[in-house]
Design an enzyme around this catalytic site. Structure first.
Site, short mmCIF file in Angstrom:
data_model
loop_
_atom_site.label_atom_id
_atom_site.label_comp_id
_atom_site.label_asym_id
_atom_site.label_seq_id
_atom_site.Cartn_x
_atom_site.Cartn_y
_atom_site.Cartn_z
N LEU A 1 0.82 -1.21 0.00
CA LEU A 1 0.00 0.00 0.00
C LEU A 1 0.85 1.26 0.00
O LEU A 1 2.04 1.23 0.37
CB LEU A 1 -0.91 0.00 1.23
CG LEU A 1 -1.96 -1.12 1.31
CD1 LEU A 1 -2.68 -1.05 2.65
CD2 LEU A 1 -2.95 -1.02 0.16
N ALA B 1 3.47 2.26 2.91
CA ALA B 1 3.92 1.05 3.61
C ALA B 1 5.41 1.08 3.94
O ALA B 1 5.87 0.37 4.83
CB ALA B 1 3.60 -0.18 2.76
N THR C 1 9.49 2.70 -0.66
CA THR C 1 10.58 3.53 -1.20
C THR C 1 11.74 3.63 -0.23
O THR C 1 12.92 3.58 -0.64
CB THR C 1 10.05 4.93 -1.55
OG1 THR C 1 9.03 4.82 -2.55
CG2 THR C 1 11.17 5.81 -2.09
N SER D 1 1.65 -1.57 -7.41
CA SER D 1 1.32 -2.74 -8.25
C SER D 1 0.28 -3.63 -7.58
O SER D 1 0.58 -4.74 -7.15
CB SER D 1 2.59 -3.54 -8.58
OG SER D 1 3.44 -3.67 -7.47
#
Length: 258
Positions: free
Chosen positions: A80, A83, A86, A152
């Site tokens: 999500l 989350a 990155t 994704s």
């Protein structure tokens, strides 16, 4: 990816022979006490062995026996928004670079500005993920590891990328929705709940949890360092094939990428 050029091999041979010839000449002088004879012996030995060393070096450079090509990994962080994908991706990128890999970070926010504009419908999202997967495959083909940070949300596109890329690792960042909302500095979740943003994953658009990810991490209960260690422990760098020498390679003296 680098190659050993003919000029580099020659200079390596020359520097080695200068030192070796000096040692030979000194030893010959110690035995004979004749400088002219010592220098002559050293010169003959230098010319002969310079040629032999150069040929020997080029042979081992073009000889493929014992060399193995390593497939750079594609590490795909999915989860999500908020989350921690990155943050983890950047940490993994740093570690891979320290191991000597050429790496690229394909971050969801940044990559959308580089690819043709897409919406946020299921079809658009799957198309966008597929494009990023193809980019990761191209990078992999050229010896570059990809660290992908992308929501994704749909299994269809993630499975497509899995089939597309070799040495693929799906990393599911399973941080709970409520934690992701608390971390949302941009207020995207709030806008989505107010209806200002449509098709927002986790609110009015689904997120399909990976069924068989290689790695599952939770940034709520695990530190960044422990998550990075967990990912790196699972990653393997398998060879695609052993490479063998042929007689034509020797005579052409072509440098081999390593």
């Amino acid at each position: 990816m680098v190659i050993e050029t003919h000029a580099r091999s020659f200079l390596k041979a020359a520097s080695y022979r200068c030192f070796s010839t000096l040692v030979t000449s000194v030893l010959f002088w110690i035995l004979t006490r004749e400088w002219q004879l010592a220098l002559l012996a050293g010169g003959i030995e230098a010319l002969l062995k310079l040629l032999l060393y150069y040929l020997h070096e080029r042979w081992w450079e073009c000889c493929l026996f014992g060399k193995k090509e390593i497939i750079p990994p594609v590490i795909w962080f999915t989860g999500l928004s908020g989350a921690g994908k990155t943050t983890l991706a950047r940490a993994i990128l740093k570690e891979l670079k320290s191991l000597g890999f050429k790496c690229e970070l394909l971050d969801g926010d940044e990559i959308r500005d580089l690819l043709p504009p897409m919406g946020f419908s299921e079809k658009d999202r799957n198309t966008h993920v597929s494009r990023v997967g193809i980019l990761a495959k191209y990078l992999q083909r050229n010896g570059v590891a990809s660290v992908v940070s992308l929501i994704s949300p749909y299994r269809e596109s993630r499975n497509y990328v899995r089939r597309l890329c070799d040495n693929f690792y799906e990393v599911y960042v399973e941080t709970p929705l409520e934690i992701c909302e608390k971390r949302d500095s941009k207020g995207l979740y709030q806008k989505a709940r107010m209806g200002e943003i449509q098709n927002f994953t986790g609110i009015d658009a689904p997120y399909e949890i990976p069924q068989h990810p290689e790695i599952i991490i939770n940034t709520e209960s695990e530190t960044v360092d422990s998550c990075v260690k967990k990912v790196l422990e699972q990653i393997q760098f398998p060879p695609t094939r052993s490479q063998f020498w042929t007689i034509s390679d020797f005579w052409s003296l072509k440098p081999f990428s390593s």
